[in-house]
Design a protein around this motif. Structure first.
Motif, PDB file in Angstrom:
ATOM      1  N   LEU A  74     -71.801  -9.719   2.702  1.00 23.27           N
ATOM      2  CA  LEU A  74     -72.902  -9.435   2.103  1.00 23.27           C
ATOM      3  C   LEU A  74     -73.384 -10.471   0.988  1.00 23.27           C
ATOM      4  CD1 LEU A  74     -75.033  -7.057   1.579  1.00 23.27           C
ATOM      5  CD2 LEU A  74     -73.424  -6.031  -0.269  1.00 23.27           C
ATOM      6  N   LYS A  75     -72.659 -11.074   0.478  1.00 20.18           N
ATOM      7  CA  LYS A  75     -73.163 -12.147  -0.460  1.00 20.18           C
ATOM      8  C   LYS A  75     -73.979 -13.177   0.177  1.00 20.18           C
ATOM      9  CE  LYS A  75     -69.484 -12.246  -3.976  1.00 20.18           C
ATOM     10  NZ  LYS A  75     -68.289 -13.010  -4.607  1.00 20.18           N
ATOM     11  N   GLY A  76     -73.526 -13.405   1.398  1.00 13.87           N
ATOM     12  CA  GLY A  76     -74.130 -14.220   2.323  1.00 13.87           C
ATOM     13  C   GLY A  76     -75.594 -14.049   2.756  1.00 13.87           C
ATOM     14  N   THR A  77     -75.479 -12.625   2.979  1.00 15.22           N
ATOM     15  CA  THR A  77     -76.929 -11.958   3.481  1.00 15.22           C
ATOM     16  C   THR A  77     -77.932 -11.971   2.163  1.00 15.22           C
ATOM     17  OG1 THR A  77     -75.585 -10.469   4.812  1.00 15.22           O
ATOM     18  CG2 THR A  77     -77.845  -9.820   4.319  1.00 15.22           C
ATOM     19  N   ARG A  78     -77.245 -11.734   1.078  1.00 18.42           N
ATOM     20  CA  ARG A  78     -78.113 -11.437  -0.169  1.00 18.42           C
ATOM     21  C   ARG A  78     -78.839 -13.118  -0.379  1.00 18.42           C
ATOM     22  NH1 ARG A  78     -74.258  -8.189  -3.305  1.00 18.42           N
ATOM     23  NH2 ARG A  78     -74.977  -6.053  -3.209  1.00 18.42           N
ATOM     24  N   GLN A  79     -77.950 -13.950  -0.500  1.00 20.06           N
ATOM     25  CA  GLN A  79     -78.461 -15.369  -0.312  1.00 20.06           C
ATOM     26  C   GLN A  79     -79.651 -15.622   0.543  1.00 20.06           C
ATOM     27  OE1 GLN A  79     -75.123 -17.864  -0.144  1.00 20.06           O
ATOM     28  NE2 GLN A  79     -74.638 -17.715  -2.365  1.00 20.06           N
ATOM     29  N   ALA A  80     -79.738 -15.152   1.691  1.00 18.80           N
ATOM     30  CA  ALA A  80     -80.741 -15.435   2.441  1.00 18.80           C
ATOM     31  C   ALA A  80     -81.792 -14.641   2.475  1.00 18.80           C
ATOM     32  CB  ALA A  80     -79.993 -15.132   4.088  1.00 18.80           C
ATOM     33  N   LYS A  81     -81.807 -13.325   2.245  1.00 11.99           N
ATOM     34  CA  LYS A  81     -82.783 -12.458   2.393  1.00 11.99           C
ATOM     35  C   LYS A  81     -82.903 -11.717   0.933  1.00 11.99           C
ATOM     36  CE  LYS A  81     -82.433 -11.976   7.028  1.00 11.99           C
ATOM     37  NZ  LYS A  81     -83.679 -12.037   8.189  1.00 11.99           N
ATOM     38  N   SER A  83     -84.652 -12.122  -1.749  1.00  9.00           N
ATOM     39  CA  SER A  83     -86.056 -11.859  -2.319  1.00  9.00           C
ATOM     40  C   SER A  83     -86.678 -10.998  -1.539  1.00  9.00           C
ATOM     41  CB  SER A  83     -86.840 -13.350  -2.407  1.00  9.00           C
ATOM     42  OG  SER A  83     -86.930 -13.754  -1.036  1.00  9.00           O
ATOM     43  N   ILE A  84     -86.533 -10.920  -0.277  1.00  9.09           N
ATOM     44  CA  ILE A  84     -87.226 -10.026   0.685  1.00  9.09           C
ATOM     45  C   ILE A  84     -86.934  -8.633   0.314  1.00  9.09           C
ATOM     46  CG2 ILE A  84     -87.547  -9.171   2.912  1.00  9.09           C
ATOM     47  CD1 ILE A  84     -86.978 -12.110   3.884  1.00  9.09           C
ATOM     48  N   GLN A  85     -85.416  -8.018   0.249  1.00 11.76           N
ATOM     49  CA  GLN A  85     -84.922  -7.030  -0.066  1.00 11.76           C
ATOM     50  C   GLN A  85     -85.464  -6.506  -1.465  1.00 11.76           C
ATOM     51  OE1 GLN A  85     -84.435  -5.939   2.997  1.00 11.76           O
ATOM     52  NE2 GLN A  85     -82.974  -4.454   1.688  1.00 11.76           N
ATOM     53  N   GLY A  86     -85.595  -7.398  -2.369  1.00 17.25           N
ATOM     54  CA  GLY A  86     -85.913  -7.209  -3.759  1.00 17.25           C
ATOM     55  C   GLY A  86     -87.412  -6.559  -3.702  1.00 17.25           C
ATOM     56  N   ALA A  87     -88.312  -7.333  -3.005  1.00 15.16           N
ATOM     57  CA  ALA A  87     -89.673  -6.752  -3.128  1.00 15.16           C
ATOM     58  C   ALA A  87     -89.726  -5.634  -2.371  1.00 15.16           C
ATOM     59  CB  ALA A  87     -90.491  -7.758  -2.187  1.00 15.16           C
ATOM     60  N   ARG A  88     -88.994  -5.291  -1.118  1.00 17.96           N
ATOM     61  CA  ARG A  88     -89.239  -4.054  -0.384  1.00 17.96           C
ATOM     62  C   ARG A  88     -88.475  -2.921  -1.009  1.00 17.96           C
ATOM     63  NH1 ARG A  88     -86.366  -4.887   5.115  1.00 17.96           N
ATOM     64  NH2 ARG A  88     -88.240  -6.282   5.551  1.00 17.96           N
ATOM     65  N   SER A  89     -87.364  -3.070  -1.907  1.00 17.52           N
ATOM     66  CA  SER A  89     -86.920  -1.817  -2.783  1.00 17.52           C
ATOM     67  C   SER A  89     -87.916  -1.601  -3.853  1.00 17.52           C
ATOM     68  CB  SER A  89     -85.616  -2.325  -3.541  1.00 17.52           C
ATOM     69  OG  SER A  89     -85.430  -3.339  -4.195  1.00 17.52           O
ATOM     70  N   SER A  90     -88.478  -2.476  -4.351  1.00 13.21           N
ATOM     71  CA  SER A  90     -89.415  -2.413  -5.522  1.00 13.21           C
ATOM     72  C   SER A  90     -90.462  -1.616  -5.126  1.00 13.21           C
ATOM     73  CB  SER A  90     -89.655  -3.624  -6.391  1.00 13.21           C
ATOM     74  OG  SER A  90     -90.903  -4.343  -5.362  1.00 13.21           O
ATOM     75  N   TYR A  91     -91.034  -1.920  -3.796  1.00 12.92           N
ATOM     76  CA  TYR A  91     -92.200  -1.132  -3.337  1.00 12.92           C
ATOM     77  C   TYR A  91     -91.806   0.237  -2.911  1.00 12.92           C
ATOM     78  CZ  TYR A  91     -96.036  -0.032   0.101  1.00 12.92           C
ATOM     79  OH  TYR A  91     -96.934   0.420   0.561  1.00 12.92           O
ATOM     80  N   THR A  92     -90.529   0.487  -2.389  1.00 14.56           N
ATOM     81  CA  THR A  92     -90.076   1.750  -2.087  1.00 14.56           C
ATOM     82  C   THR A  92     -90.040   2.639  -3.192  1.00 14.56           C
ATOM     83  OG1 THR A  92     -88.900   1.058  -0.399  1.00 14.56           O
ATOM     84  CG2 THR A  92     -88.055   3.103  -1.201  1.00 14.56           C
ATOM     85  N   LYS A  93     -89.343   2.180  -4.367  1.00 13.83           N
ATOM     86  CA  LYS A  93     -89.342   2.949  -5.584  1.00 13.83           C
ATOM     87  C   LYS A  93     -90.626   3.218  -6.242  1.00 13.83           C
ATOM     88  CE  LYS A  93     -84.834   0.900  -6.711  1.00 13.83           C
ATOM     89  NZ  LYS A  93     -84.092  -0.365  -7.366  1.00 13.83           N
ATOM     90  N   LYS A  94     -91.654   2.348  -5.910  1.00 14.32           N
ATOM     91  CA  LYS A  94     -92.982   2.704  -6.768  1.00 14.32           C
ATOM     92  C   LYS A  94     -93.811   3.779  -5.880  1.00 14.32           C
ATOM     93  CE  LYS A  94     -95.772  -0.530  -9.000  1.00 14.32           C
ATOM     94  NZ  LYS A  94     -96.333  -1.852  -8.916  1.00 14.32           N
TER      95      LYS A  94
END
Length: 116
Positions: A74-81, A83-94
């Motif tokens: 998961l650490k490797g996945t977070r390094q790669a993706k 920023s994408i996941q951060g934008a997606r989760s903030s959109y979902t929460k909003k």
């Protein structure tokens, strides 16, 4: 003999001990196979253990041992993706109605419990 004759502490002035995981509301993930997209469910916040502060489905999960292989992957996945996941989760929460319901429910719970 009465208990207050033995003890020097005032037993009625003590606050109740609140131990264990705190119940909160969470939402289920999107699963089209089960047809349960965005349902509000009961979750728990871990007070201790390796998952302290994390929201889990079962309180018994808080003290389970960590899976090292899974965490490294998961650490490797977070390094790669990340920023994408951060934008997606903030959109979902909003904008997600389920997330808005969870947010309001948890604020109501917090107000009902009072400040601690």
């Amino acid at each position: 003999m009465k208990i207050y004759e033995i003890s020097k502490t005032d037993l009625y002035s003590l606050e109740p001990i609140n131990e264990g995981p705190r119940q909160i509301f969470g939402r289920t993930g999107r699963s089209k196979a089960k047809g349960k997209a965005g349902i509000t469910t009961q979750r728990f916040r871990c007070p201790t253990g390796p998952r302290k502060g994390r929201i889990v489905a079962n309180p018994s999960t808080c003290n389970k041992p960590l899976n090292i292989k899974q965490s490294q992957k998961l650490k490797g996945t977070r390094q790669a993706k990340g920023s994408i996941q951060g934008a997606r989760s903030s959109y979902t929460k909003k904008y997600s109605q389920a997330s808005q319901r969870v947010k309001r429910s948890n604020l109501a719970l917090k107000a009902r419990r009072g400040k601690r």
